[in-house]
Structures are given as C-alpha cells and as structure tokens.
Design an enzyme around this catalytic site. Structure first.
Site, PDB file in Angstrom:
ATOM      1  N   LYS A  19      -2.102  -1.562  -3.834  1.00 55.35           N
ATOM      2  CA  LYS A  19      -2.987  -0.399  -3.769  1.00 55.35           C
ATOM      3  C   LYS A  19      -2.182   0.879  -3.852  1.00 55.35           C
ATOM      4  O   LYS A  19      -1.200   0.994  -3.123  1.00 55.35           O
ATOM      5  CB  LYS A  19      -3.745  -0.457  -2.438  1.00 55.35           C
ATOM      6  CG  LYS A  19      -4.627   0.718  -2.168  1.00 55.35           C
ATOM      7  CD  LYS A  19      -5.235   0.597  -0.810  1.00 55.35           C
ATOM      8  CE  LYS A  19      -6.033   1.849  -0.546  1.00 55.35           C
ATOM      9  NZ  LYS A  19      -6.588   1.876   0.767  1.00 55.35           N
ATOM     10  N   LYS A  38       0.860  -1.180   0.000  1.00 57.11           N
ATOM     11  CA  LYS A  38       0.000   0.000   0.000  1.00 57.11           C
ATOM     12  C   LYS A  38       0.895   1.227   0.000  1.00 57.11           C
ATOM     13  O   LYS A  38       1.683   1.434   0.916  1.00 57.11           O
ATOM     14  CB  LYS A  38      -0.917  -0.012   1.219  1.00 57.11           C
ATOM     15  CG  LYS A  38      -1.781   1.237   1.307  1.00 57.11           C
ATOM     16  CD  LYS A  38      -2.786   1.150   2.417  1.00 57.11           C
ATOM     17  CE  LYS A  38      -3.598   2.429   2.496  1.00 57.11           C
ATOM     18  NZ  LYS A  38      -4.589   2.387   3.564  1.00 57.11           N
TER      19      LYS A  38
HETATM   20  C1  PBG Z   1      -7.036   3.773   5.403  1.00 56.34           C
HETATM   21  C2  PBG Z   1      -7.553   3.440   4.050  1.00 56.34           C
HETATM   22  C3  PBG Z   1      -7.456   4.300   2.954  1.00 56.34           C
HETATM   23  C4  PBG Z   1      -8.083   3.657   1.888  1.00 56.34           C
HETATM   24  C5  PBG Z   1      -8.541   2.420   2.349  1.00 56.34           C
HETATM   25  N1  PBG Z   1      -8.206   2.300   3.695  1.00 56.34           N
HETATM   26  C6  PBG Z   1      -6.913   5.673   2.845  1.00 56.34           C
HETATM   27  C7  PBG Z   1      -5.638   6.002   3.448  1.00 56.34           C
HETATM   28  O1  PBG Z   1      -4.745   5.158   3.633  1.00 56.34           O
HETATM   29  O2  PBG Z   1      -5.480   7.169   3.790  1.00 56.34           O
HETATM   30  C8  PBG Z   1      -8.197   4.266   0.525  1.00 56.34           C
HETATM   31  C9  PBG Z   1      -9.170   3.682  -0.416  1.00 56.34           C
HETATM   32  C10 PBG Z   1      -9.477   4.544  -1.583  1.00 56.34           C
HETATM   33  O3  PBG Z   1      -8.862   5.596  -1.840  1.00 56.34           O
HETATM   34  O4  PBG Z   1     -10.396   4.151  -2.316  1.00 56.34           O
HETATM   35  N2  PBG Z   1      -6.834   2.750   6.284  1.00 56.34           N
END
Ligand code: PBG
Length: 331
Positions: free
Chosen positions: A252, A199
């Site tokens: 991601k 991520k």
């Molecule tokens: C945070 C989380 C995020 C997303 C999923 N879980 C955002 C972040 O890390 O700030 C993003 C998903 C998306 O942008 O569709 N735990």
C-alpha cells in the site's frame, strides 16, 4: 521487397478482438476486488467525501443497503472503516474496543444480515485517537509495545462481532504475531489476518484522512510507515508477517509501488493484496471531471496494471463502478 521477409509478426496476435482475448495474460474480475466503506454513527446518514467524488460515509442502515447492492453486482468482500466524531476520541482509543460503540455494533449487524459476505476490519488507533496516530503517543513518540496491548484489545473486540478478517494497518512491530496469539487463545483460530505488510509513508492517503478526519495532530507517520525509497525492507516485513501468522500480505499504496507488489509476489507464498488508495482514486476522478482523461478506461487500466504486477486481490474505491461496468458488458 520479398513478401515473407518477416516471419515473426507479433501483430498477428492482435488482429481481432477474438484473438486478443485468447492471448490476454491478465484479467480483472469483480471477484478480485475488496470495497472499502466508511461508516458513520446514527441512522439515515450519508455524506459525500469531497476529495473522493462518488464515495460516501454511510450510517449502518444505509451501509446494509449498499452491501446488498454490491453483493448483487458480485462484490464479495468489504473493508469497513469508522468515521469517529472528535468527542469520542482519546489518547488510548478506548472506543475501539467498546462493544457498544457504533462500529462494532454495525459489524455484528452486517455479519448477521449477510453471513456470506467477507467482512474485513481495520486495526489501528488513528480513527479513535485524539493524537491522530496509529499508535499510542507518549512524550511525543509513538511507542510500540504499549500500542500492541491496545491493538490486541481492539482485534479481540472486532473478532467477537463475527467478522471474517482483521486488517492491521498500524505498522507496529510484532503486531501480527501479537494479534494472532490473542485471537487463538480466545478461540478465534478461524479469523484471518490481512496484514498491511509494506505500508509506505505516502502522500496518497490525504483523501482517506479527510473521509475519517483522522490526520495526525502533530508530526508525520515516518517512524512507523515505510520509507518510499525502500524495497528490501518490504521483503523483511513480508518475512516477519509470514512467520507471525498472516494470511494475506498487503502492499500500500499500489500504483507507485507496482515493483513492490511484484517483489512480494515472487518471494512470498501468501496471497498478495494491493491497496489502490484514496489519492489514486482522487487523481483519476479529478482528471476525468476536467475531461482530461477517460475515467472509465483509466480505471480499468489501473486495476489491470495492479493485477499484472502480481496482486491477487485489490482494495479499491472503484469496486462498485467496475462491477457495474462488468455486469453491463456481460448482458
Ligand atoms: C490508517 C489507514 C490509512 C489508510 C488506511 N488505514 C491512512 C494512514 O495511514 O494515514 C489509507 C487508505 C487510503 O488512502 O485509501 N490506519
């Protein structure tokens, strides 16, 4: 010029719809898709996310109806995120493991009504944290090991609702193993973990943070989410998550990281998930609204590209729209 000067003509395999379909290497099916949904407290509540046209935060009663409609369209998996009001947020994300809090109550209700649906949760502190970070903040730092204890409680409380799969999205070190151990020692050996393995600290998450009002109150997420410049580090995360007992490895965002999806697909034995995130959805919707892109066509091409890169499953806000077009085409 001799008529047969070219013996190899790739265009022969593109000459009709029937032949193109026979030689098509990659297909996207509604069964490949996971639909992320945003949950609100209360009843009869529905608010559109302004930066994500067509995507709504829904109260549990409305979400049950939405899930029922999606199941009819062939969507089988849902990833549910809570939109938590500020008054409930604190430094230790206490509400995340309170069994009477609306998120956990709704998960129980959803599994009760739709036992056949695959229900996935989010394990991270940010929706419940007054600091807006995925981990516990001490002296301005996001501390790893104290966070694990909170994530462990959250994971156990979620498993107790009967959900099928947990999605740790926090990027703390060791959390997959920590959560696996807590689940197993409490009898939840059948609850799966879809780990957010690679991520990245990305600019593509802003619409999601609007949806949950969960933007960090200070700093950024670069001490826990990965540097977008790195590839080898994704392999290292994949190795660790595999050893720690993950069932799915996720990359991601998806579109700017197709090479990472392919890298993990070629080097790991676990199924690969890709998260086609909020900003990727928003870009297509905004351009389509302006008439600059054919939104429907670009949606399909986007999902196909993620599948072609090696994703086995795709989390996407387009899931319902895609499923509806598939159903229309098959009639
Ligand atoms: C945070 C989380 C995020 C997303 C999923 N879980 C955002 C972040 O890390 O700030 C993003 C998903 C998306 O942008 O569709 N735990």
């Amino acid at each position: 010029m001799a008529a047969n000067f070219l013996t190899k003509r790739p265009r022969r395999n593109r000459k009709s719809e029937a032949i193109r379909a026979m030689v098509q290497e990659t297909w996207v099916s509604t069964r490949d898709l996971i639909f992320p949904l945003f949950l609100l407290e209360g009843r009869n509540q529905q608010t559109e996310v302004s930066s994500m046209p067509g995507i709504y935060r829904l109260s549990a009663d409305r979400m049950l109806k939405e899930i029922e409609a999606c199941l009819k369209l062939g969507i089988q998996a849902f990833d549910i995120f809570p939109a938590v009001e500020d008054q409930y947020k604190d430094k230790t994300a206490t509400r995340s493991y309170d069994p009477d809090f609306f998120y956990l109550k709704a998960l129980r209700e959803i599994k009760k009504q739709f036992p056949e649906a695959c229900v996935i949760t989010d394990v991270a502190m940010d929706p419940y944290s007054s600091d807006g970070h995925d981990g516990f903040v001490k002296d301005g730092k996001i501390v790893n090991d104290e966070t694990l204890e909170i994530l462990g409680r959250m994971a156990l409380a979620q498993a107790e609702t009967g959900v099928d799969m947990l999605g740790p999205s926090d990027m703390m070190d060791g959390r997959v193993g920590y959560i696996r151990n807590i689940l197993d020692s409490n009898g939840f050996t059948e609850v799966s973990i879809m780990s957010y393995t690679a991520k990245y600290a990305s600019g593509f998450y802003n619409p999601f943070r609007d949806a949950l009002d969960s933007a960090p109150k200070f700093g950024d997420k670069k001490t826990y989410q990965m540097n977008p410049a790195n590839r080898t580090e994704a392999l290292r995360e994949a190795e660790l998550d595999t050893e720690e007992g993950a069932d799915f490895l996720m990359v991601k965002p998806a579109l700017a990281y197709l090479d990472i999806i392919r890298l993990l697909k070629d080097n790991a034995t676990l199924p690969i998930a890709a998260y086609n995130v909020s900003g990727e959805y928003a870009m297509v919707k905004a351009a389509a609204e302006k008439g600059w892109l054919d939104g429907d066509r670009v949606m399909k091409e986007t999902l196909l590209s993620i599948k072609r890169a090696g994703a086995d499953v795709i989390l996407t806000y387009f899931a319902k729209e895609f499923a509806a077009t598939q159903q229309a085409e098959s009639i």
